[in-house]
Scaffold this active site. Structure first.
Site, PDB file in Angstrom:
ATOM      1  N   ASP A  27       0.855  -1.185   0.000  1.00 46.54           N
ATOM      2  CA  ASP A  27       0.000   0.000   0.000  1.00 46.54           C
ATOM      3  C   ASP A  27       0.886   1.228   0.000  1.00 46.54           C
ATOM      4  OD1 ASP A  27      -0.096   0.962   3.203  1.00 46.54           O
ATOM      5  OD2 ASP A  27       0.096  -1.209   2.953  1.00 46.54           O
ATOM      6  N   ASP A 111      -9.544   3.197   6.361  1.00 49.00           N
ATOM      7  CA  ASP A 111      -8.343   3.140   7.196  1.00 49.00           C
ATOM      8  C   ASP A 111      -8.681   3.630   8.604  1.00 49.00           C
ATOM      9  OD1 ASP A 111      -5.877   3.442   8.403  1.00 49.00           O
ATOM     10  OD2 ASP A 111      -4.944   4.451   6.708  1.00 49.00           O
ATOM     11  N   GLU A 113      -7.420   4.229  12.015  1.00 45.25           N
ATOM     12  CA  GLU A 113      -6.293   4.438  12.914  1.00 45.25           C
ATOM     13  C   GLU A 113      -6.333   5.887  13.388  1.00 45.25           C
ATOM     14  OE1 GLU A 113      -2.329   4.707  10.997  1.00 45.25           O
ATOM     15  OE2 GLU A 113      -3.398   4.191   9.140  1.00 45.25           O
TER      16      GLU A 113
END
Length: 219
Positions: A27, A111, A113
């Site tokens: 990624d 994502d 986080e």
């Protein structure tokens, strides 16, 4: 790649179709050209996941070009990852992201986080965060986005707590654990997921001059 082929790619990475090989990939958050991706393919990459939405609440302008370059370099499976910003309506950010990279990707991975961008970070209230995650999923489903969730056990539990909205909706999991091993043997259930679909196993690939995390999934 045609839209029908992209659909096949999305389903392929999500459900890990039964074939004899596993897939390595990476990624990225920076732009690269076709020759770099061709080098990555020659070094074993079968997929790439490109950042398409940035932590401060805007599309990544480099994403379409990187996806095109990956295709030209022979990378067969191309996904994107979306870094949510909680101050932008879930429906707006998912729609904007999808429109920006439409026809160029298979799956959009959210994502999950820590987000340090001003006004975009997660709430201190885990139920609020869980509700926002649900809104992202609803927004993607409304426009036909094939979705996944990226997180680690630590990040998910610190942000979402016991939230199981992803697993409850059948959303695939790409998890992070830097044990440098292409295996799910380290996986412990979290967020309602009893098994993952992909793994980020290293934060440095170290091939072809590319700045990427190392990822793997079996199939």
């Amino acid at each position: 790649m045609t839209n029908s082929a992209l659909l096949v790619a999305a389903v392929f990475i999500a459900v890990c179709a039964m074939t004899s090989n596993a897939f390595d990939g990476g990624d990225i958050s920076e732009p690269y050209d076709a020759s770099t991706f061709a080098c990555c393919k020659n070094n074993g990459w079968g997929f790439v996941i490109v950042r398409s939405y940035r932590s401060y609440g805007a599309v990544d302008v480099n994403a379409p070009g990187s996806l095109d370059a990956a295709a030209a370099g022979g990378i067969e499976y191309r996904d994107v990852y979306h870094f949510p910003c909680t101050s932008v309506a879930a429906s707006t950010q998912v729609s904007d992201d999808n429109a920006h990279v439409a026809g160029k990707y298979g799956m959009m991975w959210f994502d999950i986080e820590t987000n340090y961008s001003p006004s975009c970070g997660w709430s201190g209230d885990k139920a609020t965060n869980c509700n926002f995650m649900g809104a992202l999923i609803d927004a993607g489903r409304a426009i036909g986005v094939h979705m996944g969730i990226y997180s680690s056990a630590y990040m998910w539990e610190s942000i979402m707590g016991g939230c199981t909205v992803g697993a409850d909706n059948g959303i695939p999991l790409w998890y992070a654990h830097y044990d440098y091993t292409r295996s799910f043997g380290d996986f412990s259930p979290f967020g309602g997921w009893t098994k993952p679909n992909a793994k980020q196993y290293n934060d440095a690939v170290g091939i072809c001059g590319i700045d990427a995390d190392a990822d793997w999934y079996p199939n």
